[in-house]
Design an enzyme around this catalytic site. Structure first.
Site, PDB file in Angstrom:
ATOM      1  N   HIS A 173       4.190  12.423   1.131  1.00 42.64           N
ATOM      2  CA  HIS A 173       4.644  12.790   0.822  1.00 42.64           C
ATOM      3  C   HIS A 173       3.262  13.332  -0.578  1.00 42.64           C
ATOM      4  CE1 HIS A 173       4.164   9.166  -1.082  1.00 42.64           C
ATOM      5  NE2 HIS A 173       4.826   9.185  -1.977  1.00 42.64           N
ATOM      6  N   ASP A 231       4.447  13.010  -4.700  1.00 45.72           N
ATOM      7  CA  ASP A 231       5.678  12.374  -4.895  1.00 45.72           C
ATOM      8  C   ASP A 231       6.489  13.592  -6.217  1.00 45.72           C
ATOM      9  OD1 ASP A 231       4.786   9.822  -5.147  1.00 45.72           O
ATOM     10  OD2 ASP A 231       3.370  10.175  -6.746  1.00 45.72           O
ATOM     11  N   HIS A 283       0.263  12.441   0.056  1.00 48.77           N
ATOM     12  CA  HIS A 283      -0.438  11.197   0.144  1.00 48.77           C
ATOM     13  C   HIS A 283       0.571  10.268   0.590  1.00 48.77           C
ATOM     14  CE1 HIS A 283       1.785  10.733  -3.951  1.00 48.77           C
ATOM     15  NE2 HIS A 283       2.339   9.892  -3.539  1.00 48.77           N
ATOM     16  N   ARG A 343       3.386   2.325 -11.162  1.00 47.79           N
ATOM     17  CA  ARG A 343       2.295   3.493 -11.466  1.00 47.79           C
ATOM     18  C   ARG A 343       3.415   4.310 -12.438  1.00 47.79           C
ATOM     19  NH1 ARG A 343       5.648   6.682  -6.866  1.00 47.79           N
ATOM     20  NH2 ARG A 343       7.317   8.299  -7.493  1.00 47.79           N
TER      21      ARG A 343
HETATM   22  C1  OGA Z   1       3.624   5.915  -4.719  1.00 50.23           C
HETATM   23  C2  OGA Z   1       3.135   6.118  -3.665  1.00 50.23           C
HETATM   24  C3  OGA Z   1       1.161   4.891  -2.106  1.00 50.23           C
HETATM   25  C4  OGA Z   1       0.906   3.090  -2.287  1.00 50.23           C
HETATM   26  O1  OGA Z   1       3.022   4.937  -5.361  1.00 50.23           O
HETATM   27  O2  OGA Z   1       3.726   6.867  -5.430  1.00 50.23           O
HETATM   28  O3  OGA Z   1       3.274   6.856  -3.176  1.00 50.23           O
HETATM   29  O4  OGA Z   1      -0.053   3.084  -1.273  1.00 50.23           O
HETATM   30  N1  OGA Z   1       2.158   4.941  -2.881  1.00 50.23           N
HETATM   31  O5  OGA Z   1       1.175   2.031  -2.988  1.00 50.23           O
HETATM   32 MN    MN Z   2       4.064   8.807  -3.898  1.00 47.60          MN
END
Ligand code: OGA
Ligand code: MN
Length: 300
Positions: free
Chosen positions: A121, A123, A276, A291
């Site tokens: 995806h 974000d 990602h 995050r």
């Molecule tokens: C995010 C995500 C991936 C991870 O925090 O946006 O997709 O590896 N994380 O934690």
């Molecule tokens: Mn993410």
């Protein structure tokens, strides 16, 4: 004799930070070496970082001993921050930080979003103004697993056959946070039920299937299996087949950098250029990251 500095003189050159960039042996990503995010970063250094982010799409800053407030302040230099709809997983006094974690509190409640990114995806693509980029700071890492993968969506676009490029250019697609929420909740019952106020915050958004990066002008695919629900103007089955074809192409290994987390890593990626994926952590192992999400422009 050098002139004495007056009390309100700007910081001397010696306080400026010097850093190097080292590209990864991968389609995207570079390490920023020698920069301490906890210390002041002047405009010239910031401009270099900004350029490097556009060039490499993923920047890795190792061993950053930053507080949540410093993480937020650094993130804000790139733009206004998004507040995630799942307020249950905000960090205490810092709603700008989303806790990404599989850890359960003593009372059994989840500490953070445990399955964040368990699917490819970009974000908050489900919002009218999706993210420019996200900054993830490692707090606690598992002894194995827990990698994050990044796939270059410029390369994914460029790799499409010209006829397919022609077919998708100009198409629009709907992105929805809610469409698959209950399916995720069925798999992971710790996910909170959404209140009406939360539901109202995440109405579906429509974006071009191929977007143009607002700063570099490069085209990128902007669809994901998880958030993209349909292609406008196509019968659902035809749209689904097209989405599946695009998504299978999007995450080919030749477009992917795999990030193996080290303690106190800060990773800043470009959500306009990449998708990602959280590769997964064994259930018995603890993982926690913070995050921030920088808001971007409406895709065009
Ligand atoms: C995010 C995500 C991936 C991870 O925090 O946006 O997709 O590896 N994380 O934690
Ligand atoms: Mn993410």
């Amino acid at each position: 004799m050098p002139a004495l500095l007056s009390p309100d003189a700007p910081p001397r050159a010696s306080s400026q930070q010097h850093f190097e960039l080292r590209r990864f042996d991968a389609p995207v990503g570079a390490e920023v070496i020698g920069l301490d995010i906890a210390k002041p970063i002047d405009d010239a250094a910031f401009a270099r970082l900004h350029r490097a982010h556009l060039d490499h799409h993923v920047l890795v800053f190792r061993d950053q001993r930053i507080t949540p407030a410093q993480h937020i302040a650094f993130s804000r230099r790139f733009g206004p921050l998004d507040i995630h709809v799942l307020h249950q997983f905000h960090l205490g006094d810092h709603p700008e930080i989303l806790i990404v974690s599989n850890i359960k509190k003593d009372n059994g409640e989840p500490l953070g979003l445990g399955d964040a990114g368990a699917y490819w995806h970009s974000d908050i693509s489900y919002k009218p103004e999706p993210s420019l980029g996200s900054l993830l700071h490692a707090q606690e890492l598992p002894g194995e697993g827990g990698d994050t993968l990044f796939a270059d969506q410029h390369l994914a676009w460029e790799a499409l056959a010209p006829a397919l490029q022609q077919r998708v250019l100009g198409l629009k697609a709907e992105h929805s946070y809610l469409a698959k929420y209950e399916a995720l909740r069925a798999k992971n019952p710790w996910r909170p039920a959404l209140s009406q106020a939360q539901i109202d915050k995440v109405a579906p958004a429509v974006h071009p299937v191929v977007r143009t990066h607002p700063e570099t002008g490069r085209k990128a695919l902007f669809v994901s299996e998880h958030f993209t629900t349909r292609i406008l103007g196509l019968p659902q089955d035809e749209g689904d087949a097209l989405l599946a074809e695009l998504c299978a192409n999007s995450v080919k290994s030749e477009f992917v950098y795999r990030h193996r987390w080290a303690p106190h890593d800060l990773v800043f990626w470009d959500n306009r250029s990449l998708m990602h994926l959280a590769a997964g952590t064994p259930d018995a192992l603890r993982r926690k990251l913070y995050r921030t999400t920088v808001r971007g422009d409406a895709p065009f």
